[in-house]
Structure formats: structure tokens, C-alpha cells
Design a protein around this motif. Structure first.
Motif, PDB file in Angstrom:
ATOM      1  N   LEU A  58       0.848  -1.259   0.025  1.00 55.13           N
ATOM      2  CA  LEU A  58      -0.013  -0.011  -0.023  1.00 55.13           C
ATOM      3  C   LEU A  58       0.799   1.150  -0.123  1.00 55.13           C
ATOM      4  O   LEU A  58       0.541   2.167  -0.762  1.00 55.13           O
ATOM      5  CB  LEU A  58      -0.805  -0.011   1.003  1.00 55.13           C
ATOM      6  N   GLN A  59       1.857   1.406   0.940  1.00 54.34           N
ATOM      7  CA  GLN A  59       2.811   2.371   1.068  1.00 54.34           C
ATOM      8  C   GLN A  59       3.441   2.570  -0.353  1.00 54.34           C
ATOM      9  O   GLN A  59       3.499   3.557  -0.779  1.00 54.34           O
ATOM     10  CB  GLN A  59       4.038   2.199   1.966  1.00 54.34           C
ATOM     11  N   SER A  60       3.739   1.590  -1.243  1.00 52.78           N
ATOM     12  CA  SER A  60       4.382   1.747  -2.426  1.00 52.78           C
ATOM     13  C   SER A  60       3.583   2.270  -3.554  1.00 52.78           C
ATOM     14  O   SER A  60       4.109   2.934  -4.200  1.00 52.78           O
ATOM     15  CB  SER A  60       5.238   0.429  -2.804  1.00 52.78           C
ATOM     16  N   ARG A  61       2.365   1.872  -3.448  1.00 55.68           N
ATOM     17  CA  ARG A  61       1.414   2.075  -4.481  1.00 55.68           C
ATOM     18  C   ARG A  61       0.930   3.636  -4.171  1.00 55.68           C
ATOM     19  O   ARG A  61       0.876   4.266  -5.124  1.00 55.68           O
ATOM     20  CB  ARG A  61       0.112   1.514  -4.126  1.00 55.68           C
ATOM     21  N   ALA A  66       1.540   9.427  -5.938  1.00 53.93           N
ATOM     22  CA  ALA A  66       1.719  10.527  -5.588  1.00 53.93           C
ATOM     23  C   ALA A  66       2.942  11.375  -6.446  1.00 53.93           C
ATOM     24  O   ALA A  66       2.665  12.554  -6.948  1.00 53.93           O
ATOM     25  CB  ALA A  66       2.267  10.818  -3.942  1.00 53.93           C
ATOM     26  N   LYS A  67       3.828  10.697  -6.517  1.00 55.22           N
ATOM     27  CA  LYS A  67       5.157  11.093  -7.391  1.00 55.22           C
ATOM     28  C   LYS A  67       4.539  11.253  -8.789  1.00 55.22           C
ATOM     29  O   LYS A  67       4.786  12.306  -9.648  1.00 55.22           O
ATOM     30  CB  LYS A  67       6.129  10.291  -7.629  1.00 55.22           C
ATOM     31  N   ALA A  68       3.601  10.286  -9.420  1.00 55.67           N
ATOM     32  CA  ALA A  68       2.923  10.593 -10.722  1.00 55.67           C
ATOM     33  C   ALA A  68       2.223  11.875 -11.025  1.00 55.67           C
ATOM     34  O   ALA A  68       2.087  12.308 -11.913  1.00 55.67           O
ATOM     35  CB  ALA A  68       2.399   9.280 -11.277  1.00 55.67           C
ATOM     36  N   LEU A  69       1.409  12.122  -9.795  1.00 56.92           N
ATOM     37  CA  LEU A  69       0.706  13.243  -9.901  1.00 56.92           C
ATOM     38  C   LEU A  69       1.360  14.730  -9.479  1.00 56.92           C
ATOM     39  O   LEU A  69       0.740  15.675  -9.491  1.00 56.92           O
ATOM     40  CB  LEU A  69      -0.637  13.101  -8.863  1.00 56.92           C
ATOM     41  N   GLU A  73       3.637  13.030  -0.849  1.00 54.90           N
ATOM     42  CA  GLU A  73       3.006  11.735  -0.308  1.00 54.90           C
ATOM     43  C   GLU A  73       2.067  12.034   0.880  1.00 54.90           C
ATOM     44  O   GLU A  73       2.820  12.392   1.808  1.00 54.90           O
ATOM     45  CB  GLU A  73       4.351  10.878  -0.310  1.00 54.90           C
ATOM     46  N   PRO A  74       0.830  11.534   0.533  1.00 57.54           N
ATOM     47  CA  PRO A  74      -0.168  11.790   1.822  1.00 57.54           C
ATOM     48  C   PRO A  74       0.865  10.692   2.834  1.00 57.54           C
ATOM     49  O   PRO A  74       0.825   9.544   2.675  1.00 57.54           O
ATOM     50  CB  PRO A  74      -1.258  11.484   1.329  1.00 57.54           C
ATOM     51  N   ARG A  75       0.181  11.107   4.223  1.00 50.45           N
ATOM     52  CA  ARG A  75       0.458  10.030   5.286  1.00 50.45           C
ATOM     53  C   ARG A  75      -0.760   8.943   5.101  1.00 50.45           C
ATOM     54  O   ARG A  75      -1.699   9.392   5.302  1.00 50.45           O
ATOM     55  CB  ARG A  75       0.449  10.703   6.304  1.00 50.45           C
TER      56      ARG A  75
END
Length: 296
Positions: A58-61, A66-69, A73-75
Motif C-alpha cells: 500500500l505504501q509503495s502504491r 503521489a509522484k506521478a501526480l 506523498e500523503p500519510r
């Protein structure tokens, strides 16, 4: 028999990206939902699943998305929820509620209905509206106040309109208090289904016309206009956007009860309706929520 533990996944993201993150975490969950935290601002993406979630995946996804957008990165919050009998919990968390002369209770209520009150039987269900929420409570109080002087013509087919009916609680309140037919519309098919059930439980099946559709564009809404009374417990932004349509469907001298807005949002909603020639006649704050009554 042991019960599979329920887990919660949650993160806060900008409104524009809420659908993408909901899809990202929803692939790992049994249910996912999104909620507006602030108008035009952040949204809460919340998912639940039975069994321990794959936190690393989940963290990786979330990080890749977030990087793509191009956003920070949200917590990601992941927690186990205590085992609960959710049906019993819903009933226990829904005690009888007084709102003016309306007495809202579930089918589990074994006590008496106070003399002189108008009972509304509404169980906690999948559609919004049990009277407990500040916006619904404010609407019921507004309807109670209006009923002291507003007369609705009986015997006709027009009656009143409940826009965004949810559980149908406001349509029930109007039908029981004024004894007029109520057109109830919601974009959610589940809300239409629940409204029909609640109408039958309250002996109002023949008085409430529940139908799914896109707001004022729904054919049944135009068929029975103009209305002397309209209730709309939605959200601040759609209320403001729909103000011109509300005016066109509201009879001259008629009233509209507007809710689903936070206290800080009332000024914008009031102005949107003033721009349509509607006059503010009452505001009812309940906690952080405000209900407005406007007149054409």
C-alpha cells in the motif's frame, strides 16, 4: 467462532486526486469511500477490509501515485478496528431524537411516543438521514416552525419536493405533517430504495413518490412543479449551483429548506439564493451545521 478482524486504511488528499487514490487503496479493500473535509480543499479517502492489509504494498502504491501526480506523498494511516456487532451498534447508537414536534425513532424503540409529537420511524440504514446529524435535525426543526403558519393545498398532485431525499426522512416529515404528496428524488438508487421502504413502514407509501434521477432535470420533478415547499439537504456547493433551478420550481410565496452546509459556508449559499430573488427568513444552527429557510 472467531471473527475476522476489520482494518481501516485512511489518507487525506486534494479533491482533484481523491478518485485516483480511492482506486489505488480500493484494490486492497472490501469497501472504499471518499468524504469532503473542506469545500474546495482536502478529501478523506477511507477504506476497510477484513484481514491484515499489505502495508508495504500500500505504501509503495501510494508513493508511486503521489509522484506521478506531482504532489507530496500523503500519510497513510492503517489501524485495526475492534470487533463490533455493527447492526446492534447502529441501533444502540441511534436513540430516539426530538426535533421540534418530530419524534424520530428506530424499530427497536420500545418506549412510548410522546403525546402531541409526530413519529417518524427510520432505522439506521445505508442511506443518509436518521435525524441524528445536525443538518437533518435542523431541517426537521425548520419544518416544524414552518408548519405553524404554512398551508399546503391538499388534494392536488403537486404537493412538496424533497431534493436529495437520502433515507426519505424529510419527505416523511412533510407528508405526515401536511398530508400532501411528496416527490422524493435522489441520484443514489439505494436512497430511492430506502425511501420507499421507510414510506411503507410509516404508512405513507401512497403519499411519497420516490424516484432516481439527476436533480431538477428528473422528469417527475418538472411534472409536478411548482412546489409550495422544497427541502434540499445536500451540500453547500450543489445548493448554490442549483439555486436558479430551485427558483424555477418554487411557487411564488413558497419556502425552501436548505441544509448540508457548514456554518462558515452559509454566506455563500445565502448569496446564491438572494441572486435569484429568494429572501432569507430563518437560519437554524445545530453544532457546526446550519439550516437555512428561504422564501420566494
Amino acid at each position: 467462532m472467531s471473527q475476522t478482524p476489520l482494518w481501516r486504511i485512511a489518507l487525506v488528499v486534494p479533491e482533484a486526486h481523491a478518485p485516483a487514490f480511492a482506486e489505488a487503496v480500493g484494490d486492497h479493500a472490501d469497501a472504499v469511500s471518499t468524504f469532503e473535509l473542506e469545500e474546495g480543499g482536502d478529501w478523506l479517502v477511507e477504506a476497510t477490509l477484513y484481514g491484515v492489509p499489505d502495508e508495504a504494498r500500500l505504501q509503495s502504491r501510494v508513493a508511486v501515485l503521489a509522484k506521478a501526480l506531482g504532489i507530496e506523498e500523503p500519510r497513510l494511516a492503517i489501524e485495526s478496528l475492534p470487533p463490533i456487532d455493527w447492526v446492534s451498534h447502529s441501533y444502540q447508537g441511534f436513540p430516539p431524537i426530538r426535533a421540534g414536534r418530530f419524534f424520530v425513532h428506530g424499530s427497536h424503540h420500545e418506549g412510548i411516543v410522546p403525546a402531541g409529537s409526530i413519529p417518524l420511524l427510520v432505522d439506521a440504514a445505508t442511506a443518509f438521514g436518521t435525524g441524528e446529524h445536525g443538518s437533518t435535525n435542523g431541517c426537521l426543526q425548520a419544518l416544524d416552525r414552518l408548519s405553524r403558519h404554512l398551508k399546503l393545498p391538499r388534494g392536488g398532485r403537486r404537493g412538496a419536493l424533497d431534493m436529495g431525499c437520502g433515507s426519505g426522512i424529510l419527505a416523511l416529515a412533510v407528508a405526515k405533517r401536511w398530508r400532501v404528496p411528496v416527490t422524493a428524488v435522489d441520484i443514489d438508487p439505494e436512497a430511492v430504495r430506502v425511501t420507499g421502504i421507510n414510506a411503507a413502514l410509516n404508512g405513507q407509501k401512497g403519499m411519497i413518490r420516490a424516484q432516481g434521477g439527476d436533480g431538477y432535470h428528473t422528469r417527475i420533478v418538472g411534472r409536478h412543479k411548482p412546489y409550495t415547499l422544497i427541502t434540499a439537504n445536500i451540500l453547500a456547493r450543489p445548493l448554490s449551483r442549483m439555486a436558479p433551478q430551485l427558483r424555477r420550481h418554487l411557487k411564488k410565496g413558497g419556502y425552501a429548506v436548505l441544509a448540508g452546509l457548514l456554518n462558515r459556508q452559509e454566506r455563500h449559499v445565502i448569496q446564491a439564493h438572494r441572486n435569484q430573488g429568494l429572501r432569507l427568513v430563518a437560519r437554524i444552527p445545530v453544532g457546526e451545521w446550519t439550516t437555512l429557510v428561504v422564501k420566494r
